[in-house]
Design a protein around this motif. Sequence first.
Motif, PDB file in Angstrom:
ATOM      1  N   GLY A   1      38.480  54.883  34.737  1.00  0.00           N
ATOM      2  CA  GLY A   1      39.140  54.168  33.645  1.00  0.00           C
ATOM      3  C   GLY A   1      39.016  52.668  33.776  1.00  0.00           C
ATOM      4  O   GLY A   1      38.654  51.977  32.824  1.00  0.00           O
ATOM      5  N   ALA A   2      39.328  52.156  34.972  1.00  0.00           N
ATOM      6  CA  ALA A   2      39.309  50.704  35.136  1.00  0.00           C
ATOM      7  C   ALA A   2      37.901  50.198  35.417  1.00  0.00           C
ATOM      8  O   ALA A   2      37.546  49.099  35.020  1.00  0.00           O
ATOM      9  N   GLY A   3      37.097  51.006  36.104  1.00  0.00           N
ATOM     10  CA  GLY A   3      35.773  50.524  36.511  1.00  0.00           C
ATOM     11  C   GLY A   3      34.698  50.784  35.481  1.00  0.00           C
ATOM     12  O   GLY A   3      34.351  49.917  34.678  1.00  0.00           O
ATOM     13  N   ILE A   4      34.193  52.034  35.507  1.00  0.00           N
ATOM     14  CA  ILE A   4      32.979  52.325  34.757  1.00  0.00           C
ATOM     15  C   ILE A   4      33.169  52.194  33.253  1.00  0.00           C
ATOM     16  O   ILE A   4      32.333  51.608  32.562  1.00  0.00           O
ATOM     17  N   SER A   5      34.304  52.686  32.712  1.00  0.00           N
ATOM     18  CA  SER A   5      34.398  52.651  31.243  1.00  0.00           C
ATOM     19  C   SER A   5      34.551  51.226  30.743  1.00  0.00           C
ATOM     20  O   SER A   5      34.066  50.904  29.653  1.00  0.00           O
ATOM     21  N   THR A   6      35.190  50.350  31.546  1.00  0.00           N
ATOM     22  CA  THR A   6      35.252  48.940  31.142  1.00  0.00           C
ATOM     23  C   THR A   6      33.858  48.334  31.106  1.00  0.00           C
ATOM     24  O   THR A   6      33.488  47.638  30.146  1.00  0.00           O
ATOM     25  N   VAL A   7      33.064  48.634  32.152  1.00  0.00           N
ATOM     26  CA  VAL A   7      31.697  48.116  32.196  1.00  0.00           C
ATOM     27  C   VAL A   7      30.908  48.618  30.987  1.00  0.00           C
ATOM     28  O   VAL A   7      30.180  47.853  30.333  1.00  0.00           O
ATOM     29  N   LEU A   8      31.064  49.913  30.669  1.00  0.00           N
ATOM     30  CA  LEU A   8      30.320  50.471  29.535  1.00  0.00           C
ATOM     31  C   LEU A   8      30.740  49.813  28.225  1.00  0.00           C
ATOM     32  O   LEU A   8      29.904  49.529  27.367  1.00  0.00           O
ATOM     33  N   MET A   9      32.057  49.554  28.071  1.00  0.00           N
ATOM     34  CA  MET A   9      32.503  48.884  26.849  1.00  0.00           C
ATOM     35  C   MET A   9      31.903  47.488  26.756  1.00  0.00           C
ATOM     36  O   MET A   9      31.490  47.050  25.674  1.00  0.00           O
ATOM     37  N   ILE A  10      31.833  46.788  27.900  1.00  0.00           N
ATOM     38  CA  ILE A  10      31.323  45.417  27.864  1.00  0.00           C
ATOM     39  C   ILE A  10      29.832  45.402  27.546  1.00  0.00           C
ATOM     40  O   ILE A  10      29.367  44.592  26.733  1.00  0.00           O
TER      41      ILE A  10
ATOM     42  N   PHE B   1      42.055  46.825  28.486  1.00  0.00           N
ATOM     43  CA  PHE B   1      42.039  48.276  28.671  1.00  0.00           C
ATOM     44  C   PHE B   1      41.808  48.631  30.142  1.00  0.00           C
ATOM     45  O   PHE B   1      42.421  49.557  30.678  1.00  0.00           O
ATOM     46  N   GLY B   2      40.921  47.854  30.798  1.00  0.00           N
ATOM     47  CA  GLY B   2      40.680  48.076  32.221  1.00  0.00           C
ATOM     48  C   GLY B   2      41.950  47.860  33.026  1.00  0.00           C
ATOM     49  O   GLY B   2      42.295  48.668  33.899  1.00  0.00           O
ATOM     50  N   LEU B   3      42.670  46.764  32.716  1.00  0.00           N
ATOM     51  CA  LEU B   3      43.928  46.492  33.425  1.00  0.00           C
ATOM     52  C   LEU B   3      44.943  47.602  33.178  1.00  0.00           C
ATOM     53  O   LEU B   3      45.666  48.021  34.083  1.00  0.00           O
ATOM     54  N   TYR B   4      44.981  48.079  31.931  1.00  0.00           N
ATOM     55  CA  TYR B   4      45.897  49.161  31.571  1.00  0.00           C
ATOM     56  C   TYR B   4      45.612  50.391  32.447  1.00  0.00           C
ATOM     57  O   TYR B   4      46.533  50.986  33.025  1.00  0.00           O
ATOM     58  N   SER B   5      44.324  50.726  32.587  1.00  0.00           N
ATOM     59  CA  SER B   5      43.957  51.879  33.413  1.00  0.00           C
ATOM     60  C   SER B   5      44.366  51.658  34.864  1.00  0.00           C
ATOM     61  O   SER B   5      44.803  52.588  35.542  1.00  0.00           O
ATOM     62  N   PHE B   6      44.208  50.411  35.320  1.00  0.00           N
ATOM     63  CA  PHE B   6      44.543  50.137  36.714  1.00  0.00           C
ATOM     64  C   PHE B   6      46.037  50.294  36.956  1.00  0.00           C
ATOM     65  O   PHE B   6      46.463  50.829  37.979  1.00  0.00           O
ATOM     66  N   LEU B   7      46.842  49.853  35.983  1.00  0.00           N
ATOM     67  CA  LEU B   7      48.294  50.050  36.103  1.00  0.00           C
ATOM     68  C   LEU B   7      48.630  51.540  36.106  1.00  0.00           C
ATOM     69  O   LEU B   7      49.503  51.999  36.858  1.00  0.00           O
ATOM     70  N   MET B   8      47.925  52.295  35.250  1.00  0.00           N
ATOM     71  CA  MET B   8      48.142  53.745  35.236  1.00  0.00           C
ATOM     72  C   MET B   8      47.819  54.343  36.603  1.00  0.00           C
ATOM     73  O   MET B   8      48.531  55.223  37.100  1.00  0.00           O
ATOM     74  N   ALA B   9      46.732  53.839  37.226  1.00  0.00           N
ATOM     75  CA  ALA B   9      46.369  54.338  38.555  1.00  0.00           C
ATOM     76  C   ALA B   9      47.503  54.075  39.540  1.00  0.00           C
ATOM     77  O   ALA B   9      47.850  54.937  40.359  1.00  0.00           O
ATOM     78  N   GLY B  10      48.117  52.886  39.445  1.00  0.00           N
ATOM     79  CA  GLY B  10      49.252  52.588  40.312  1.00  0.00           C
ATOM     80  C   GLY B  10      50.398  53.551  40.089  1.00  0.00           C
ATOM     81  O   GLY B  10      51.017  54.046  41.046  1.00  0.00           O
ATOM     82  N   LEU B  11      50.663  53.872  38.822  1.00  0.00           N
ATOM     83  CA  LEU B  11      51.750  54.812  38.514  1.00  0.00           C
ATOM     84  C   LEU B  11      51.450  56.205  39.072  1.00  0.00           C
ATOM     85  O   LEU B  11      52.325  56.876  39.624  1.00  0.00           O
ATOM     86  N   PHE B  12      50.184  56.643  38.925  1.00  0.00           N
ATOM     87  CA  PHE B  12      49.810  57.953  39.475  1.00  0.00           C
ATOM     88  C   PHE B  12      50.020  57.984  40.981  1.00  0.00           C
ATOM     89  O   PHE B  12      50.460  58.983  41.548  1.00  0.00           O
ATOM     90  N   LEU B  13      49.686  56.851  41.633  1.00  0.00           N
ATOM     91  CA  LEU B  13      49.855  56.782  43.085  1.00  0.00           C
ATOM     92  C   LEU B  13      51.334  56.913  43.452  1.00  0.00           C
ATOM     93  O   LEU B  13      51.692  57.594  44.417  1.00  0.00           O
ATOM     94  N   LEU B  14      52.195  56.279  42.654  1.00  0.00           N
ATOM     95  CA  LEU B  14      53.629  56.388  42.915  1.00  0.00           C
ATOM     96  C   LEU B  14      54.133  57.810  42.702  1.00  0.00           C
ATOM     97  O   LEU B  14      55.134  58.216  43.277  1.00  0.00           O
ATOM     98  N   MET B  15      53.432  58.577  41.834  1.00  0.00           N
ATOM     99  CA  MET B  15      53.814  59.965  41.614  1.00  0.00           C
ATOM    100  C   MET B  15      53.209  60.891  42.658  1.00  0.00           C
ATOM    101  O   MET B  15      53.167  62.112  42.458  1.00  0.00           O
TER     102      MET B  15
END
Lengths: 195, 140
Positions: free
Chosen positions: A60-69, A33-47
């Motif tokens: 998405g990639a940082g804090i929520s992944t940590v909280l899930m873990i 899920f963290g990786l998914y968010s990071f890819l989304m961040a890349g897409l937003f940057l391209l937009m």
Amino acid sequence: MESLLDLILMIFLLIMALAILHTRHLLAMAMLFGLYSFLMAGLFLLMDAPDVAFTEAAVGAGISTVLMIVTLAVTGIHRERPGRIHWPALFVVMLTGGLLLAGLSQLPAVGDPASPATLGVARHYVEHAAEETGVPNLVTAVLASYRGFDTLGEVVVVFTAGLGVLLLLGLDRRKPRIRKRARKEGGDSETRPAA
Amino acid sequence: MRPDLLLKVLAKFLIPFILIFAFYVQFHGDFSPGGGFQAGVIISAAAVLYVLAFGLELAERGIPLRALQYLSSTGILLYTGVGVACLLKGGNFLDYSVLLDNDVAGQHLGIILIELGVGITVASTLTLIFFTFAHWSRHS
């Protein structure tokens, strides 16, 4: 070049989604899920939306992944229990997905100058925000000044989340009793936490 | 060599840079991407890294839970306080133009203040949530 990057990110996004569906290991799922968010961040940057990309990468990639873990470390359940297919749920999900796909063709193209989103107040923001607020970053100007009430609501939501966690977990110090009950209920979990 | 030595040395090296970056994102948010929300999340990421490297007890000696509770409400109070100050100055709630004699300067001041409020609340609340969860995971 940009469309090629778009395509690569989209393909990886799809792979991530399928991998999340496929894996039964909850820790791996949280990482994916963290990786998914990071890819989304890349897409937003391209937009050309660096502010959104920033938030997506940090939250998405940082804090929520940590909280899930840490949640997995608390619950001690590391594997998803294989369940039966819930047919009504599957039907609702398929219906929603189908409707969304059907509506996709009605959306305006990215950056379309005639789309409703750019014809309303957005035009005023783009033309006058810098001189009215003295802030060159339009996103900050809109979020903090024109939509200040909205942002206040968002901060209250974050605060409420913290309050909820405190009320449920923080202020009650009777941990051992609750834990014993949780262990009895979660006795069929396949692995114990390492922590 | 202890296995966590590398983590500790790296964390000690990285945390100051993470914090400086967070402050840059906070106070340069008017000119470049970023703002209070992102800065708050980055600060709490530094806190998470500290807890992972040095443990919860040391971290709580530096930032007690009670301080985090006070800070998370301080941010909201700062935000709404700016709004109330606008009301007292004769404007609408969160209408920063009335804060100073110059409309644009008032807007700028208001934006900086509420972004600071957002940053304080987000940083302390997310750190608080992480600390609370970490408490539980240590006991289970």
